[in-house]
Design a protein around this motif. Sequence first.
Motif, PDB file in Angstrom:
ATOM      1  N   GLU A   1       0.827  -1.214   0.000  1.00  0.00           N
ATOM      2  CA  GLU A   1       0.000   0.000   0.000  1.00  0.00           C
ATOM      3  C   GLU A   1       0.861   1.265   0.000  1.00  0.00           C
ATOM      4  O   GLU A   1       1.753   1.433   0.836  1.00  0.00           O
ATOM      5  CB  GLU A   1      -0.929   0.009   1.227  1.00  0.00           C
ATOM      6  CG  GLU A   1      -1.914   1.169   1.173  1.00  0.00           C
ATOM      7  CD  GLU A   1      -2.938   1.145   2.315  1.00  0.00           C
ATOM      8  OE1 GLU A   1      -3.344   0.061   2.728  1.00  0.00           O
ATOM      9  OE2 GLU A   1      -3.296   2.238   2.770  1.00  0.00           O
TER      10      GLU A   1
ATOM     11  N   ARG B   1     -15.525   4.122  12.990  1.00  0.00           N
ATOM     12  CA  ARG B   1     -14.203   4.764  12.961  1.00  0.00           C
ATOM     13  C   ARG B   1     -13.125   3.790  13.483  1.00  0.00           C
ATOM     14  O   ARG B   1     -12.033   3.710  12.934  1.00  0.00           O
ATOM     15  CB  ARG B   1     -14.259   6.060  13.799  1.00  0.00           C
ATOM     16  CG  ARG B   1     -12.945   6.763  13.947  1.00  0.00           C
ATOM     17  CD  ARG B   1     -12.278   7.111  12.606  1.00  0.00           C
ATOM     18  NE  ARG B   1     -10.841   7.191  12.798  1.00  0.00           N
ATOM     19  CZ  ARG B   1      -9.931   6.850  11.888  1.00  0.00           C
ATOM     20  NH1 ARG B   1     -10.290   6.452  10.680  1.00  0.00           N
ATOM     21  NH2 ARG B   1      -8.661   6.930  12.156  1.00  0.00           N
TER      22      ARG B   1
ATOM     23  N   THR C   1     -11.575   1.436  10.851  1.00  0.00           N
ATOM     24  CA  THR C   1     -10.604   2.056   9.946  1.00  0.00           C
ATOM     25  C   THR C   1      -9.324   2.409  10.707  1.00  0.00           C
ATOM     26  O   THR C   1      -8.210   2.248  10.195  1.00  0.00           O
ATOM     27  CB  THR C   1     -11.218   3.335   9.335  1.00  0.00           C
ATOM     28  OG1 THR C   1     -12.567   3.071   9.036  1.00  0.00           O
ATOM     29  CG2 THR C   1     -10.470   3.766   8.102  1.00  0.00           C
ATOM     30  N   HIS C   2      -9.512   2.899  11.909  1.00  0.00           N
ATOM     31  CA  HIS C   2      -8.407   3.262  12.791  1.00  0.00           C
ATOM     32  C   HIS C   2      -7.500   2.028  13.018  1.00  0.00           C
ATOM     33  O   HIS C   2      -6.284   2.084  12.812  1.00  0.00           O
ATOM     34  CB  HIS C   2      -9.055   3.729  14.101  1.00  0.00           C
ATOM     35  CG  HIS C   2      -8.153   4.132  15.203  1.00  0.00           C
ATOM     36  ND1 HIS C   2      -7.811   5.440  15.453  1.00  0.00           N
ATOM     37  CD2 HIS C   2      -7.555   3.408  16.190  1.00  0.00           C
ATOM     38  CE1 HIS C   2      -7.048   5.508  16.530  1.00  0.00           C
ATOM     39  NE2 HIS C   2      -6.879   4.278  16.994  1.00  0.00           N
TER      40      HIS C   2
ATOM     41  N   LYS D   1      -7.522  -0.695  11.235  1.00  0.00           N
ATOM     42  CA  LYS D   1      -6.987  -1.152   9.943  1.00  0.00           C
ATOM     43  C   LYS D   1      -5.643  -0.463   9.687  1.00  0.00           C
ATOM     44  O   LYS D   1      -4.682  -1.081   9.249  1.00  0.00           O
ATOM     45  CB  LYS D   1      -8.000  -0.832   8.837  1.00  0.00           C
ATOM     46  CG  LYS D   1      -7.626  -1.363   7.465  1.00  0.00           C
ATOM     47  CD  LYS D   1      -6.718  -0.434   6.670  1.00  0.00           C
ATOM     48  CE  LYS D   1      -6.434  -1.002   5.300  1.00  0.00           C
ATOM     49  NZ  LYS D   1      -5.413  -0.251   4.570  1.00  0.00           N
TER      50      LYS D   1
ATOM     51  N   ASN E   1      -1.845  -1.891   9.091  1.00  0.00           N
ATOM     52  CA  ASN E   1      -0.965  -1.587   7.955  1.00  0.00           C
ATOM     53  C   ASN E   1       0.486  -1.772   8.393  1.00  0.00           C
ATOM     54  O   ASN E   1       1.311  -2.335   7.679  1.00  0.00           O
ATOM     55  CB  ASN E   1      -1.131  -0.134   7.503  1.00  0.00           C
ATOM     56  CG  ASN E   1      -2.331   0.054   6.594  1.00  0.00           C
ATOM     57  OD1 ASN E   1      -2.890  -0.908   6.065  1.00  0.00           O
ATOM     58  ND2 ASN E   1      -2.743   1.308   6.418  1.00  0.00           N
TER      59      ASN E   1
ATOM     60  N   MET F   1      -4.299  13.125   9.304  1.00  0.00           N
ATOM     61  CA  MET F   1      -5.727  13.473   9.211  1.00  0.00           C
ATOM     62  C   MET F   1      -6.090  14.687  10.056  1.00  0.00           C
ATOM     63  O   MET F   1      -6.967  15.458   9.683  1.00  0.00           O
ATOM     64  CB  MET F   1      -6.586  12.275   9.609  1.00  0.00           C
ATOM     65  CG  MET F   1      -6.581  11.201   8.534  1.00  0.00           C
ATOM     66  SD  MET F   1      -7.687   9.838   8.913  1.00  0.00           S
ATOM     67  CE  MET F   1      -6.879   9.070  10.281  1.00  0.00           C
TER      68      MET F   1
ATOM     69  N   ILE G   1      -5.461  13.281   4.913  1.00  0.00           N
ATOM     70  CA  ILE G   1      -4.770  12.052   4.497  1.00  0.00           C
ATOM     71  C   ILE G   1      -4.401  12.085   3.018  1.00  0.00           C
ATOM     72  O   ILE G   1      -3.447  11.473   2.579  1.00  0.00           O
ATOM     73  CB  ILE G   1      -5.655  10.811   4.805  1.00  0.00           C
ATOM     74  CG1 ILE G   1      -4.808   9.538   4.886  1.00  0.00           C
ATOM     75  CG2 ILE G   1      -6.779  10.622   3.799  1.00  0.00           C
ATOM     76  CD1 ILE G   1      -3.978   9.441   6.103  1.00  0.00           C
TER      77      ILE G   1
HETATM   78  C1  MEV Z   1      -5.471   3.558   5.140  1.00  0.00           C
HETATM   79  O1  MEV Z   1      -4.887   2.363   4.708  1.00  0.00           O
HETATM   80  C2  MEV Z   1      -5.410   3.659   6.636  1.00  0.00           C
HETATM   81  C3  MEV Z   1      -6.139   4.856   7.250  1.00  0.00           C
HETATM   82  O2  MEV Z   1      -7.487   4.909   6.760  1.00  0.00           O
HETATM   83  C4  MEV Z   1      -6.118   4.640   8.727  1.00  0.00           C
HETATM   84  C5  MEV Z   1      -6.973   5.594   9.528  1.00  0.00           C
HETATM   85  O3  MEV Z   1      -7.958   6.117   8.989  1.00  0.00           O
HETATM   86  O4  MEV Z   1      -6.662   5.766  10.725  1.00  0.00           O
HETATM   87  C6  MEV Z   1      -5.495   6.159   6.858  1.00  0.00           C
END
Ligand code: MEV
Length: 438
Positions: free
Chosen positions: A84, A268, A271-272, A274, A278, A378, A383
Motif C-alpha cells: 500500500e 471509525r 478504519t483506525h 486497519k 498496515n 488526518m 490524508i
Molecule cells: C489507510 O490504509 C489507513 C487509514 O485509513 C487509517 C486511519 O484512517 O486511521 C489512513
Amino acid sequence: MKQINGYSKLTKDQKIDWLVDNYLEGNQATKEELISFWHRDINTQKKLDEFSENTITNYFFPFSIAPNFLINNKWYALPMAIEESSVVAAMSMSGKFWSERGGFKTEILGTTKIGQVHFTLDANHQELKNLFPDIKKQLLEATKYITHNMEQRGGGIQDIELMDMTQHEPNYFQLKASFDTKDSMGANFINTCLEEFGHQLKAIVAEKNWGNISIILCIVSNYTPNCTARATVECPIENLGFFGQMSPEIFAEKFRLAVRIAEVDPHRATTHNKGIYNGVDAMIIATGNDFRAVEACGHTYASRNGQYSSLTHCSIDNGIFKFWIDLPLAVGTVGGLTQLHPLVKIAMQILEYPNAEELMQICAVAGLAQNFAALRAMTTVGIQQGHMKMHLFNILNHYHATKSEKDYALNYFKDKIVSFSTVRTMLEQIRGEKIGES
Ligand code: MEV
C-alpha cells in the motif's frame, strides 16, 4: 477442460500449461511471464515452492525498510512487506519523529497462549467435575513426551481448566489449556498436546465406563488476550512542535479526540485499527509470521469490552501527551518460515535476531507508529496529501509515464485532484495523442 483431477500431481510446467490452455487463452507470453518470476536459483525456488501447494510461480511484494526507530534506547530499522502506497513513508516519519522525542518504550504484558478440546459427554457431569483434578494430572503426565523439550526451554503447559458449556449446548464441555511456547508461535505444539488430551480423555471415560464421549475439536485458539505487548510514546505537549500554523496544544487535543472517536465509534474504530495493522501486518509478513492469526486476534481483543473499539489510547495529563497501544501478538522467531524463507532470514538479521518477546514489542511499536502517522496526517493536512503523491505515481506508472512526464505531473497536480481521468488527460495533452485504456 476447465475441470481437472490430479492437478497437484502434474509437474510445475504441466500445471502452467493446463492453466494457460484453460484460463489464459493459450497465451504463451503469459506463460513466459509467469515463469519470469521464478527465482534464478533452483534450490531457492524449490524451497519457495514447498511453502504451499500447486505453486506455479512467486508473487512479488515490495520489501521495504522504515529506519530510525529508537525502541527502549536501541536503534532499529523495521522490515516491512506491504503493497500500500505511503504506509512505509508514514512509518518512517513516525519513527523519526518519536525517536527525536525519547523514542518508544515497550513492555510485555503476558505471553500465555490458549488451546481448547471441545467435547460432549453424556454421563454424570458432576463426577467429571469432581474427578477433574486427577484427570488433569493424568493429562499432564501423558503429554510429558511432547512437552519435554519445550519445558527445557522454559515453556510448556501452564494449566488445564474444565469449562462447563452446557448452558449453550447439552453435554458440551471444554478443556481450556494455557501454554507458554517461548520463541515459537506454538500452534503445532499446542495442537499436538490437545490431540493427546483428546485421546487420553476418551481412554479415561472408557475406563471409567462413564458413557459416550465425543471429541469434537482439538485446536489452538488464535484469541490470545494474555499474549500482549504494550508500546508507549510520550512527551511534553510543547515538544510536539508546530504543524504548519497549528500549535502543539491544538494538535494534541485534536489528536486525543481522534483517538477518543475510535474508542467510542465502531465505524471509525475499524478504519483506525486497519491503519494500525498496515504497520503490524507488514512486519508480521516480513518476519514470516501468520498475519491472519495476528489480525483475527487483534480484532477480537478490540471487542473485548462488548463493543469494537480502538486498539490505541491517548491521554493529556499535566501537559504530557501520552499515546499507547496494547496489542495481542502470538508470534514466533523460531520454526515456521523464520529459518526457511530467504527474505525472512534477512528481516530477522536486520532486527538483530529478536526473540519472540522482542518481536512482539517491535510489532506493537509498528502499530503505534503507523496509527500516529495516520492520525497526525488526518488531524493536520488531511490524508490525501500524502496518499495522493503515491496514487499519482501508481497512475503514471500505469500509463508508462517517462521521468520528465512524472516531474511535470508532480508540479501540475500540486493543486489539482488526482484521478485516472485527470492524469490521462494531462498525459494526452503532453503527448498530443489519445491514450487507449491498457
Ligand atoms: C489507510 O490504509 C489507513 C487509514 O485509513 C487509517 C486511519 O484512517 O486511521 C489512513
